[in-house]
Scaffold this motif. Structure first.
Motif, PDB file in Angstrom:
ATOM      1  N   LEU A 143       0.842  -1.213   0.000  1.00 56.75           N
ATOM      2  CA  LEU A 143       0.000   0.000   0.000  1.00 56.75           C
ATOM      3  C   LEU A 143       0.872   1.256   0.000  1.00 56.75           C
ATOM      4  CD1 LEU A 143      -2.993  -0.927   2.349  1.00 56.75           C
ATOM      5  CD2 LEU A 143      -2.761  -1.224  -0.133  1.00 56.75           C
ATOM      6  N   TYR A 185       1.814   4.790  -2.230  1.00 58.50           N
ATOM      7  CA  TYR A 185       0.877   5.782  -2.769  1.00 58.50           C
ATOM      8  C   TYR A 185       0.023   5.180  -3.887  1.00 58.50           C
ATOM      9  CZ  TYR A 185       3.094   6.242  -7.272  1.00 58.50           C
ATOM     10  OH  TYR A 185       3.535   5.948  -8.536  1.00 58.50           O
ATOM     11  N   ASN A 230      -4.355   0.919  -3.421  1.00 59.43           N
ATOM     12  CA  ASN A 230      -5.636   1.455  -2.952  1.00 59.43           C
ATOM     13  C   ASN A 230      -6.616   0.297  -2.816  1.00 59.43           C
ATOM     14  OD1 ASN A 230      -8.008   2.811  -2.524  1.00 59.43           O
ATOM     15  ND2 ASN A 230      -7.839   4.152  -4.322  1.00 59.43           N
ATOM     16  N   ASN A 258      -9.914  -0.241  -4.670  1.00 58.12           N
ATOM     17  CA  ASN A 258      -9.961  -0.881  -5.993  1.00 58.12           C
ATOM     18  C   ASN A 258     -10.575  -2.269  -5.927  1.00 58.12           C
ATOM     19  OD1 ASN A 258      -8.591   1.336  -6.936  1.00 58.12           O
ATOM     20  ND2 ASN A 258      -6.587   0.333  -7.083  1.00 58.12           N
ATOM     21  N   ASN A 281      -9.579   2.365 -12.315  1.00 55.92           N
ATOM     22  CA  ASN A 281      -8.570   2.293 -11.227  1.00 55.92           C
ATOM     23  C   ASN A 281      -7.191   2.800 -11.632  1.00 55.92           C
ATOM     24  OD1 ASN A 281     -10.616   0.980  -9.834  1.00 55.92           O
ATOM     25  ND2 ASN A 281      -9.700  -1.042 -10.010  1.00 55.92           N
ATOM     26  N   TRP A 304     -14.060   7.868  -5.855  1.00 61.52           N
ATOM     27  CA  TRP A 304     -12.746   7.214  -5.968  1.00 61.52           C
ATOM     28  C   TRP A 304     -11.702   8.247  -6.372  1.00 61.52           C
ATOM     29  CZ3 TRP A 304      -8.931   6.651  -9.596  1.00 61.52           C
ATOM     30  CH2 TRP A 304      -8.013   5.617  -9.417  1.00 61.52           C
ATOM     31  N   ASN A 346     -11.033  10.846  -3.655  1.00 56.40           N
ATOM     32  CA  ASN A 346     -10.241  10.269  -2.561  1.00 56.40           C
ATOM     33  C   ASN A 346      -8.780  10.116  -2.954  1.00 56.40           C
ATOM     34  OD1 ASN A 346     -12.277  10.121  -0.719  1.00 56.40           O
ATOM     35  ND2 ASN A 346     -12.846   8.011  -1.203  1.00 56.40           N
ATOM     36  N   VAL A 347      -8.540   9.744  -4.223  1.00 54.79           N
ATOM     37  CA  VAL A 347      -7.157   9.564  -4.663  1.00 54.79           C
ATOM     38  C   VAL A 347      -6.470  10.922  -4.800  1.00 54.79           C
ATOM     39  CG1 VAL A 347      -5.698   8.804  -6.577  1.00 54.79           C
ATOM     40  CG2 VAL A 347      -7.530   7.332  -5.758  1.00 54.79           C
ATOM     41  N   TYR A 368      -7.687   8.328   0.251  1.00 52.39           N
ATOM     42  CA  TYR A 368      -7.707   6.871   0.049  1.00 52.39           C
ATOM     43  C   TYR A 368      -6.682   6.174   0.924  1.00 52.39           C
ATOM     44  CZ  TYR A 368      -3.409   7.239  -2.743  1.00 52.39           C
ATOM     45  OH  TYR A 368      -2.134   7.464  -3.163  1.00 52.39           O
ATOM     46  N   GLN A 369      -5.643   6.906   1.342  1.00 50.55           N
ATOM     47  CA  GLN A 369      -4.601   6.234   2.108  1.00 50.55           C
ATOM     48  C   GLN A 369      -5.063   5.868   3.508  1.00 50.55           C
ATOM     49  OE1 GLN A 369      -1.464   8.975   0.890  1.00 50.55           O
ATOM     50  NE2 GLN A 369      -0.446   7.243  -0.077  1.00 50.55           N
ATOM     51  N   TYR A 374      -7.927   4.288   3.840  1.00 48.56           N
ATOM     52  CA  TYR A 374      -8.892   3.204   3.622  1.00 48.56           C
ATOM     53  C   TYR A 374      -8.479   1.950   4.384  1.00 48.56           C
ATOM     54  CZ  TYR A 374     -12.121   0.216   0.991  1.00 48.56           C
ATOM     55  OH  TYR A 374     -13.125  -0.631   0.624  1.00 48.56           O
TER      56      TYR A 374
END
Ligand code: NAD
Ligand code: DAU
Length: 354
Positions: free
Chosen positions: A36, A38, A41, A44, A194, A334, A337-338, A343-344, A346
């Motif tokens: 995980l 950067y 995710n 996905n 993704n 998505w 968040n990215v 997202y990090q 999650y």
């Protein structure tokens, strides 16, 4: 039940490979091993995260001791290795991360697989180590009628491609020296759901949507051969199961585009989808300083996998690109968040208490 470790399964291509294997092979146990970074995710994989034949392990392939324990615990029958630092621009500013994950990490995995399998009565029988690699190891094409084949000499030009070439050589060396059952593939540029928005297609989609400049490197004349990511995952499935040991298979879509033509096509699609007058998005195109050492053209000759394993791309490019744009527009959360970095969290949110 077979156990397959898929590395890099939280990334762009890895997530499609994990999904395909989890859904298609309910009798396999799929272990997704991912650090995980950067680029990883777990969102996905939110649709399959509770599947009974799926599990996630957070871990770093640069950690040899961790891998030894992992292989001892799970006793995998196969490894599909996708974990990597994958972005050329990042490799220019930080080559050592690419050496660590792509070269050292790959050798660590080879050692872990070899030691684990040698310790068993059956040895290497029925085992398989599959390395997923890139067409960038072949360098750059300069004549229109040339294609990369499996016999093309390696000529990597960027720190990224040099690290992937080194890892390919190590995989083949383990096949030759220790008879480790290895197979490799070298694929062209992927696109689809993704895709991390630092790469050309998702970056352009995001910037068009948010009315930001569309940075085209140099004159935009560089050519890439684009393949829908699910077609790459399908190719990985057939190579993992039916590819001949010791062999390499090139994967590509026979689908070459100059960057500037592709960006114009995306602008036209986005104008339609967003209900903007034709030509609006193209006004955002901005020519910027070229990438250092920018490879001019990649193009894959995919006849070997087509003739030997019966694989072929399932989607025409226009259809795949429209699907991709639709996915990004429908998955705003998505993307937000990215791009915001949210997202990090999650992993911590979803797994902290399990
Ligand atoms: P990506 O950057 O989207 O994902 C890489 C994944 O690897 C991430 O989930 C990340 O967290 C994980 N990872 C990175 N370092 C790790 C480490 N040290 N230990 C464990 N996990 C780690 O990459 P991608 O675009 O999905 O590419 C996957 C593979 O396919 C790579 O090996 C790449 O070289 C190859 N490839 C990519 C393309 C393409 O167009 N994207 C084309 C051909 C081949
Ligand atoms: O060919 C396979 C490779 O394709 C994979 O091994 C790599 O992991 C993957 O990142 C991809 O590499 P590229 O460098 O070709 O992809 P990228 O999307 O970064 O760039 C595609 C082309 O677009 C390239 O010629 C550079 C150009 N470009 C890229 C970006 C991000 C731009 O003109 N502007 C941009 O902002």
């Amino acid at each position: 039940m077979k156990t397959i470790i898929i590395t890099g399964g939280a990334g762009f291509i890895g997530s499609h490979v994990v999904r395909l294997f989890v859904n298609k092979y309910p009798d396999y146990r799929i272990v997704n091993l991912d650090a995980l970074t950067y680029a990883g995710n777990l969102a996905n994989l939110s649709d399959i995260e509770n599947a009974p034949n799926y599990m996630f392990v957070r871990g770093d392939i640069t950690d040899a001791a961790f891998l030894t324990d992992l292989f001892a615990q799970y006793q995998p029958d196969g490894v599909i290795h996708l974990a990597a630092e994958s972005h050329v621009d990042r490799s220019i500013t930080d080559p050592m991360s690419f050496v660590m994950t792509n070269v050292v990490g790959t050798v660590n995995l080879l050692n872990a697989a070899k030691a684990c399998w040698q310790a068993n009565a059956g040895g290497f029988e029925g085992k398989r180590f599959y390395h997923v690699s890139t067409d960038e190891v072949y360098g750059s094409l300069h004549n229109d009628n040339e294609f990369f084949t499996e016999e093309t000499a390696y000529d990597p030009q960027s720190p990224y491609s040099a690290s992937k070439a080194a890892s390919d050589h190590f995989v083949r060396a383990y096949g030759n020296t220790y008879k480790l059952p290895v197979v490799l593939s070298n694929c062209s540029n992927n696109y689809g759901p993704n895709h991390f928005p630092e790469k050309l297609i998702p970056l352009m989609i995001h910037n068009i949507q948010t009315n930001k400049p569309l940075p085209v490197y140099g004159k935009g004349e560089n050519v890439r051969d684009w393949l829908y990511v699910v077609d790459h995952a399908r190719a990985i499935d057939v190579i993992f199961h039916n590819g001949r040991l010791g062999e390499t298979y090139n994967i590509g879509g026979f689908n070459e585009w100059k960057n500037i033509d592709l960006v114009h096509l995306l602008c036209r699609i986005m104008d339609q989808k967003l209900g903007r007058p034709e030509g609006t998005s193209a006004q955002l195109i901005t020519y910027v300083t070229d990438r250092a050492g920018h490879d001019l053209r990649y193009a894959i000759d995919a006849h070997k996998i087509m003739n030997e394993l019966g694989w072929q791309p399932s989607l025409q490019f226009e259809e795949g690109l429209a699907k991709t744009v639709d996915w990004f527009l429908a998955n705003q959360e998505w993307l937000n968040n990215v791009t915001s970095g949210a997202y990090q969290g999650y992993y911590e949110g979803m797994y902290a208490n399990r």
